[in-house]
Write a protein that holds these residues in place. Structure first.
Motif, PDB file in Angstrom:
ATOM      1  N   ILE A  52       0.841  -1.198   0.000  1.00 46.34           N
ATOM      2  CA  ILE A  52       0.000   0.000   0.000  1.00 46.34           C
ATOM      3  C   ILE A  52       0.877   1.249   0.000  1.00 46.34           C
ATOM      4  O   ILE A  52       1.672   1.458   0.923  1.00 46.34           O
ATOM      5  N   VAL A  53       0.729   2.087  -1.026  1.00 41.47           N
ATOM      6  CA  VAL A  53       1.518   3.313  -1.130  1.00 41.47           C
ATOM      7  C   VAL A  53       0.951   4.371  -0.188  1.00 41.47           C
ATOM      8  O   VAL A  53      -0.227   4.722  -0.276  1.00 41.47           O
ATOM      9  N   THR A  54       1.793   4.869   0.714  1.00 48.76           N
ATOM     10  CA  THR A  54       1.356   5.919   1.641  1.00 48.76           C
ATOM     11  C   THR A  54       2.129   7.222   1.447  1.00 48.76           C
ATOM     12  O   THR A  54       1.905   8.180   2.184  1.00 48.76           O
ATOM     13  N   ILE A  55       3.026   7.249   0.498  1.00 45.45           N
ATOM     14  CA  ILE A  55       3.785   8.474   0.207  1.00 45.45           C
ATOM     15  C   ILE A  55       2.874   9.430  -0.556  1.00 45.45           C
ATOM     16  O   ILE A  55       2.474   9.159  -1.696  1.00 45.45           O
ATOM     17  N   THR A  56       2.519  10.542   0.073  1.00 46.38           N
ATOM     18  CA  THR A  56       1.528  11.455  -0.507  1.00 46.38           C
ATOM     19  C   THR A  56       1.998  12.061  -1.823  1.00 46.38           C
ATOM     20  O   THR A  56       1.179  12.373  -2.691  1.00 46.38           O
ATOM     21  N   GLU A  57       3.310  12.241  -1.972  1.00 45.25           N
ATOM     22  CA  GLU A  57       3.830  12.821  -3.214  1.00 45.25           C
ATOM     23  C   GLU A  57       3.520  11.952  -4.431  1.00 45.25           C
ATOM     24  O   GLU A  57       3.494  12.452  -5.564  1.00 45.25           O
ATOM     25  N   ARG A  58       3.294  10.675  -4.228  1.00 45.90           N
ATOM     26  CA  ARG A  58       2.982   9.764  -5.330  1.00 45.90           C
ATOM     27  C   ARG A  58       1.559   9.986  -5.851  1.00 45.90           C
ATOM     28  O   ARG A  58       1.260   9.701  -7.011  1.00 45.90           O
ATOM     29  N   LYS A  59       0.659  10.492  -4.978  1.00 47.56           N
ATOM     30  CA  LYS A  59      -0.754  10.685  -5.333  1.00 47.56           C
ATOM     31  C   LYS A  59      -1.348   9.400  -5.898  1.00 47.56           C
ATOM     32  O   LYS A  59      -1.987   9.365  -6.952  1.00 47.56           O
ATOM     33  N   TRP A  60      -1.137   8.337  -5.144  1.00 48.30           N
ATOM     34  CA  TRP A  60      -1.567   6.990  -5.548  1.00 48.30           C
ATOM     35  C   TRP A  60      -3.069   6.824  -5.423  1.00 48.30           C
ATOM     36  O   TRP A  60      -3.688   7.313  -4.472  1.00 48.30           O
ATOM     37  N   ASN A  61      -3.658   6.145  -6.368  1.00 45.00           N
ATOM     38  CA  ASN A  61      -5.083   5.828  -6.336  1.00 45.00           C
ATOM     39  C   ASN A  61      -5.271   4.471  -5.671  1.00 45.00           C
ATOM     40  O   ASN A  61      -4.946   3.439  -6.273  1.00 45.00           O
ATOM     41  N   PRO A  62      -5.776   4.406  -4.434  1.00 47.26           N
ATOM     42  CA  PRO A  62      -5.857   3.121  -3.721  1.00 47.26           C
ATOM     43  C   PRO A  62      -6.965   2.204  -4.223  1.00 47.26           C
ATOM     44  O   PRO A  62      -6.980   1.025  -3.885  1.00 47.26           O
ATOM     45  N   VAL A  63      -7.896   2.739  -5.013  1.00 48.14           N
ATOM     46  CA  VAL A  63      -9.003   1.914  -5.507  1.00 48.14           C
ATOM     47  C   VAL A  63      -8.602   1.126  -6.748  1.00 48.14           C
ATOM     48  O   VAL A  63      -8.928  -0.055  -6.889  1.00 48.14           O
ATOM     49  N   LEU A  64      -7.866   1.773  -7.648  1.00 49.16           N
ATOM     50  CA  LEU A  64      -7.554   1.176  -8.949  1.00 49.16           C
ATOM     51  C   LEU A  64      -6.894  -0.197  -8.867  1.00 49.16           C
ATOM     52  O   LEU A  64      -7.302  -1.117  -9.591  1.00 49.16           O
ATOM     53  N   PRO A  65      -5.861  -0.420  -8.042  1.00 47.20           N
ATOM     54  CA  PRO A  65      -5.242  -1.757  -8.030  1.00 47.20           C
ATOM     55  C   PRO A  65      -6.179  -2.853  -7.533  1.00 47.20           C
ATOM     56  O   PRO A  65      -6.061  -4.010  -7.961  1.00 47.20           O
ATOM     57  N   TYR A  66      -7.125  -2.501  -6.649  1.00 51.19           N
ATOM     58  CA  TYR A  66      -8.105  -3.495  -6.200  1.00 51.19           C
ATOM     59  C   TYR A  66      -9.077  -3.823  -7.331  1.00 51.19           C
ATOM     60  O   TYR A  66      -9.465  -4.990  -7.523  1.00 51.19           O
ATOM     61  N   VAL A  67      -9.469  -2.804  -8.091  1.00 57.32           N
ATOM     62  CA  VAL A  67     -10.336  -3.028  -9.246  1.00 57.32           C
ATOM     63  C   VAL A  67      -9.619  -3.897 -10.277  1.00 57.32           C
ATOM     64  O   VAL A  67     -10.183  -4.861 -10.805  1.00 57.32           O
ATOM     65  N   GLU A  68      -8.353  -3.575 -10.541  1.00 61.45           N
ATOM     66  CA  GLU A  68      -7.615  -4.331 -11.547  1.00 61.45           C
ATOM     67  C   GLU A  68      -7.368  -5.767 -11.096  1.00 61.45           C
ATOM     68  O   GLU A  68      -7.430  -6.698 -11.904  1.00 61.45           O
ATOM     69  N   SER A  69      -7.099  -5.971  -9.809  1.00 60.38           N
ATOM     70  CA  SER A  69      -6.905  -7.335  -9.307  1.00 60.38           C
ATOM     71  C   SER A  69      -8.174  -8.163  -9.470  1.00 60.38           C
ATOM     72  O   SER A  69      -8.109  -9.366  -9.763  1.00 60.38           O
ATOM     73  N   LEU A  70      -9.330  -7.521  -9.291  1.00 60.12           N
ATOM     74  CA  LEU A  70     -10.600  -8.214  -9.504  1.00 60.12           C
ATOM     75  C   LEU A  70     -10.786  -8.546 -10.979  1.00 60.12           C
ATOM     76  O   LEU A  70     -11.162  -9.667 -11.339  1.00 60.12           O
ATOM     77  N   TRP A  71     -10.501  -7.591 -11.840  1.00 61.04           N
ATOM     78  CA  TRP A  71     -10.606  -7.766 -13.299  1.00 61.04           C
ATOM     79  C   TRP A  71      -9.701  -8.893 -13.780  1.00 61.04           C
ATOM     80  O   TRP A  71     -10.109  -9.738 -14.578  1.00 61.04           O
ATOM     81  N   LEU A  72      -8.471  -8.929 -13.269  1.00 65.79           N
ATOM     82  CA  LEU A  72      -7.534  -9.996 -13.630  1.00 65.79           C
ATOM     83  C   LEU A  72      -8.039 -11.350 -13.152  1.00 65.79           C
ATOM     84  O   LEU A  72      -7.985 -12.345 -13.885  1.00 65.79           O
ATOM     85  N   GLY A  73      -8.514 -11.407 -11.914  1.00 63.43           N
ATOM     86  CA  GLY A  73      -8.998 -12.662 -11.355  1.00 63.43           C
ATOM     87  C   GLY A  73     -10.208 -13.201 -12.086  1.00 63.43           C
ATOM     88  O   GLY A  73     -10.387 -14.416 -12.201  1.00 63.43           O
ATOM     89  N   MET A  74     -11.047 -12.308 -12.611  1.00 66.78           N
ATOM     90  CA  MET A  74     -12.218 -12.700 -13.380  1.00 66.78           C
ATOM     91  C   MET A  74     -11.831 -13.264 -14.742  1.00 66.78           C
ATOM     92  O   MET A  74     -12.609 -13.974 -15.372  1.00 66.78           O
ATOM     93  N   GLY A  75     -10.637 -12.894 -15.214  1.00 67.03           N
ATOM     94  CA  GLY A  75     -10.201 -13.348 -16.526  1.00 67.03           C
ATOM     95  C   GLY A  75     -10.755 -12.521 -17.666  1.00 67.03           C
ATOM     96  O   GLY A  75     -10.811 -12.979 -18.806  1.00 67.03           O
ATOM     97  N   HIS A  76     -11.137 -11.265 -17.383  1.00 67.15           N
ATOM     98  CA  HIS A  76     -11.760 -10.416 -18.394  1.00 67.15           C
ATOM     99  C   HIS A  76     -10.751  -9.508 -19.092  1.00 67.15           C
ATOM    100  O   HIS A  76      -9.674  -9.224 -18.562  1.00 67.15           O
TER     101      HIS A  76
END
Length: 335
Positions: A52-76
């Protein structure tokens, strides 16, 4: 080729930003300026749970990797779900409908043919063709924990090299990751990821390391072993001009930590994982369509945080997203 060692994603961010600033060389790629390392890199991450990226300068989107992990797991590989959370993703699509080189179908439905995949929400539920490479990894390592053959192949010459007329395929999307190997060493699952090319901001620190260490933790749980070490290997490591000032800011960060969370309950089989994936997928569709009738309740604390991370994207539900992982709670609920 030297190996660079980091505890987690935050130390990786700062360390590789410094390396890119110090050693990066300017190069023009498809009309864009990028800065790339003139040598391949191997990055060793000793605590893959610290993703989990907590460095604010990165301006990381914490939702996107969870969405992508779901998309990958679905095989879509349809754009409908991920483009809802990251609109610019459609810029990398050849047809505006799918991402041709997306990893999901190659993970779950590998078929070896030369026709591109077109697997989405309505299609994949009845799609039984191809090889499930997740099943191969689990079955092989359960049968032989000492095997060195547990490899997921992503690069596919039949689909990626030539078109139907025998000309080099014109596409916006050739897979960057070529293969992923899983080896059990000293009772822990190590993962080795090999990439032909890797963007520091959108790729490595945005989703790649998260997605692959996420999968590492899932597979380790199913196999009944602990999470080991993660190795990230890139033949070409780079960032683009648009991110130069951000990379410079990250390189100067001094106050950070690689915090992680150990979940008590993951998945006990691939079938259990797939059952949770189906629940999460249906949940996400309800959220996206605005017809959610119940907050998701899953037995797995791992899957629960997964669902709540996606829930937090929607402002009307954000206050209901409660996390077992205190790091997630901090970056989503306390910011």
């Amino acid at each position: 080729m030297d190996m660079m060692e980091f505890q987690g994603i935050n130390s990786f961010l700062v360390g590789m930003a410094k390396t890119l600033i110090e050693d990066g060389r300017e190069r023009e790629i498809r009309g864009q300026i990028c800065y790339e390392l003139p040598y391949p890199v191997i990055c060793k991450i000793t605590n893959p749970r610290a993703r989990i990226v907590t460095i604010t300068e990165r301006k990381w989107n914490p939702v996107l990797p969870y969405v992508e992990s779901l998309w990958l797991g679905m095989g879509h590989n349809d754009l409908a779900m991920p483009a809802h959370y990251l609109e610019r993703l459609s810029e990398f699509s050849d047809d505006g409908i799918t991402l041709r080189g997306a990893y999901g179908p190659r993970f779950r439905y590998w078929n070896g043919g030369n026709s591109d995949y077109n697997i989405g929400q309505d299609y994949s539920s009845n799609y039984s063709g191809g090889i499930d490479q997740f099943k191969f990894i689990i079955d092989l390592l359960q049968k032989d924990p000492n095997s060195r053959q547990a490899i997921i192949t992503i690069g596919d010459p039949a689909k990626d090299c030539f078109d139907s007329s025998g000309e080099i395929k014109e596409t916006k999307d050739r897979p960057c990751t070529r293969n992923i190997q899983f080896i059990i060493n000293d009772g822990k699952l190590d993962v080795f990821v090999h990439m032909r090319s890797n963007d520091f901001m959108w790729g490595a620190s945005g989703v790649n390391i998260f997605n692959y260490t996420f999968l590492q933790e899932i597979f380790a749980g199913i196999l009944g072993v602990d999470v080991g070490v993660y190795y990230h290997m890139a033949n070409n490591f780079h960032y683009y001009e648009r991110h130069k000032s951000k990379v410079e800011k990250i390189a100067n960060v001094v106050d950070f930590e690689d915090a992680s969370h150990r979940y008590s309950l993951s998945f006990n089989s691939l079938q259990d994982y797939d059952n949770n994936i189906k629940k999460l997928a249906n949940y996400e569709v309800q959220l996206r369509n605005g017809d959610l009738d119940v907050i998701l309740d899953l037995e797995s604390d791992f899957a629960s945080d997964w669902g709540n991370a996606i829930l937090s994207y929607y402002q009307e539900y954000k206050g209901q997203a409660k996390f077992y992982n205190s790091v997630l709670n901090k970056i989503i609920n306390e910011n």
